[in-house]
Design an enzyme around this catalytic site. Structure first.
Site, PDB file in Angstrom:
ATOM      1  N   LYS A  70      59.613 123.939  23.212  1.00 21.46           N
ATOM      2  CA  LYS A  70      60.516 123.990  24.502  1.00 21.46           C
ATOM      3  C   LYS A  70      61.999 123.871  24.047  1.00 21.46           C
ATOM      4  O   LYS A  70      62.217 123.173  22.879  1.00 21.46           O
ATOM      5  CB  LYS A  70      60.104 122.869  25.655  1.00 21.46           C
ATOM      6  CG  LYS A  70      60.857 123.226  26.819  1.00 21.46           C
ATOM      7  CD  LYS A  70      59.831 124.143  27.668  1.00 21.46           C
ATOM      8  CE  LYS A  70      60.133 124.264  28.898  1.00 21.46           C
ATOM      9  NZ  LYS A  70      58.913 125.018  29.589  1.00 21.46           N
TER      10      LYS A  70
HETATM   11  N1  GLU Z   1      59.151 128.588  30.645  1.00 18.33           N
HETATM   12  C1  GLU Z   1      58.165 129.083  31.007  1.00 18.33           C
HETATM   13  C2  GLU Z   1      56.978 127.749  31.191  1.00 18.33           C
HETATM   14  O1  GLU Z   1      57.459 126.594  31.385  1.00 18.33           O
HETATM   15  C3  GLU Z   1      57.500 130.127  30.173  1.00 18.33           C
HETATM   16  C4  GLU Z   1      57.249 129.737  29.001  1.00 18.33           C
HETATM   17  C5  GLU Z   1      57.046 131.387  27.854  1.00 18.33           C
HETATM   18  O2  GLU Z   1      56.770 132.292  28.610  1.00 18.33           O
HETATM   19  O3  GLU Z   1      57.121 131.257  26.818  1.00 18.33           O
HETATM   20  O4  GLU Z   1      55.709 128.143  31.060  1.00 18.33           O
END
Ligand code: GLU
Length: 421
Positions: free
Chosen positions: A112
């Protein structure tokens, strides 16, 4: 232990570790692996100068990228822009991404990113400068086969386009696979934008069928009308449910007979908020407490707490957002018989569609929209069935069952690879 006073300590980190510890006890997780997975393998904290459009102002901005597990493939997860984002929150979310990927069987570890800035007042030029400089700072640790960012709170397709452009300029050739959730013109997937919301509703309907209830004709309330909320609304409408209330930062609209969601899409294309939509009445009460069968929190985290859990009328909650329910609220809701489809399962459609996009980019391959949709629903429903079966066998709630599946898979990968050196 290491959870107290470590670098990553924060309210959200503690909650994620508490959950993890409870499940580790249940599955008798190997004690070495258990401690190892509490801490992220790699974290980068960067600070950089940011010039506002008024040239005399230069601020220092802080940004993060955390990679939890590097054992199963590249790491993957979104980037959020929010004023209060911190290392602990980003770490907690990276850990959840590991479980989420594992639950739907993707070859990724969790990651993240975050930049501590409020994106709302920024001009387009300001957002672009923040994004390009943050990307430049991340260069040592991101890559098509290392770590692949995606949108999250406060970031969107345009943000991904700037990341791709900045990265490609440094590398010297176009690198569409460096991010997912890009505009279609740059190799983005046609269905990525819709996938989180549609995936959430698909598992929501499957759960209701198991409970002997019907999604069609149910009353649905949705908090948030961003990418997740609006496609959850459209999908619910298309399945014949009544979406009785939705909100966003600008206000809320309500219609007891069900909002006409395609009309609301037309309204939102011309207006900054759902507020003012002629097909419903303005609502200024608590959206989460509106009388309904299904509640879909699809905005920020930590909105369902011990202070409002008792007031929730829904009997099914589909967590479109990441961590919308605190652990204390989760317990209260379960005691009240509310079934919660947890975020790590419910919103996994986003990363699943991201995976399809990344595969298409790295293989120079194209799937049709219908194929992508079918693949998404297949992955989501298969994961749901597996999680449901675990919950029946272990007599536990769906969050615990999903965590059992995710944690076991990550632990197995780490144990099989063994120790280096
Ligand atoms: N931000 C999204 C999540 O929390 C997508 C992450 C992604 O597609 O890599 O799942």
């Amino acid at each position: 232990m290491i959870v107290e006073n470590n670098l990553f300590d924060s309210h959200m980190y503690k909650e994620v570790i508490r959950q993890y510890d409870e499940v580790s006890d249940l599955i008798n997780l190997d004690s070495n692996i258990r401690e190892r997975l509490k801490l992220p393998q790699r974290s980068l904290v960067v600070t950089f100068p940011f010039r506002r459009d008024e040239y005399d102002e230069v601020e220092t901005v802080i940004g993060y990228r955390v990679q939890h597990v590097l054992s199963m493939g590249p790491t993957k997860g979104g980037i959020r822009y929010a004023p209060d984002v911190n290392l602990g929150e980003v770490t907690a979310l990276a850990i959840l991404m590991s479980w989420k990927s594992a639950i739907v069987g993707l070859p990724y570890g969790g990651a993240k990113g975050g930049v501590a800035i409020d994106p709302n007042p920024l001009t387009r030029a300001e957002k672009q400068r923040v994004t390009r400089r943050y990307t430049a700072e991340l260069l040592p640790i991101i890559g098509v086969d290392k770590d692949i960012p995606a949108p999250d709170l406060g970031t969107d397709e345009q943000t991904m386009a700037w990341i791709m452009d900045t990265y490609s300029n440094f590398v010297g050739s176009p690198q569409p696979g460096i991010v997912t959730g890009k505009p279609v013109s740059l190799g983005g997937s046609i269905t990525r934008r819709e996938s989180t919301g549609r995936g959430a509703v698909a598992v929501g309907q499957a759960a209701m069928e198991k409970l002997g209830k019907s999604y069609k004709d149910s009353r649905v309330v949705i908090q948030g009308f961003g990418n997740v909320g609006r496609y959850a609304a459209l999908d619910s409408y298309e399945r014949g449910a009544k979406v009785v209330a939705v909100n966003d930062l600008g206000g809320a609209v309500m219609n007891n007979d069900g909002l006409n969601i395609p009309e609301l899409f037309k309204h939102i294309a011309k207006n900054p908020s759902v507020s003012g939509f002629s097909g419903g009445e303005e609502y200024d009460g608590e959206i989460l407490e509106v009388d309904c069968d299904v509640l879909i929190p699809a905005a920020v985290g930590g909105v369902i707490t011990s202070s409002n859990a008792e007031k929730i009328k829904a009997n099914v909650i589909i967590e479109g957002a990441n961590s919308p329910t605190t652990l204390n609220a989760d317990k209260i809701l379960r005691e009240n018989g509310v079934v919660i489809i947890p975020d790590i399962l419910a919103n996994a459609g986003g990363i699943t569609a991201s995976y399809f996009e990344w595969v298409q980019n790295t293989q120079n391959y194209l799937w049709k929209e219908t194929e992508l949709h079918e693949k998404l629903i297949d992955v989501m429903l298969t994961a749901f069935e597996e999680v449901w079966t675990i919950s029946q066998k272990q007599s536990c709630d769906l969050r615990t069952a999903a965590l059992i599946k995710g944690i076991k898979r990550v632990a197995a990968a780490k144990l099989t690879r063994g120790l280096f050196p």
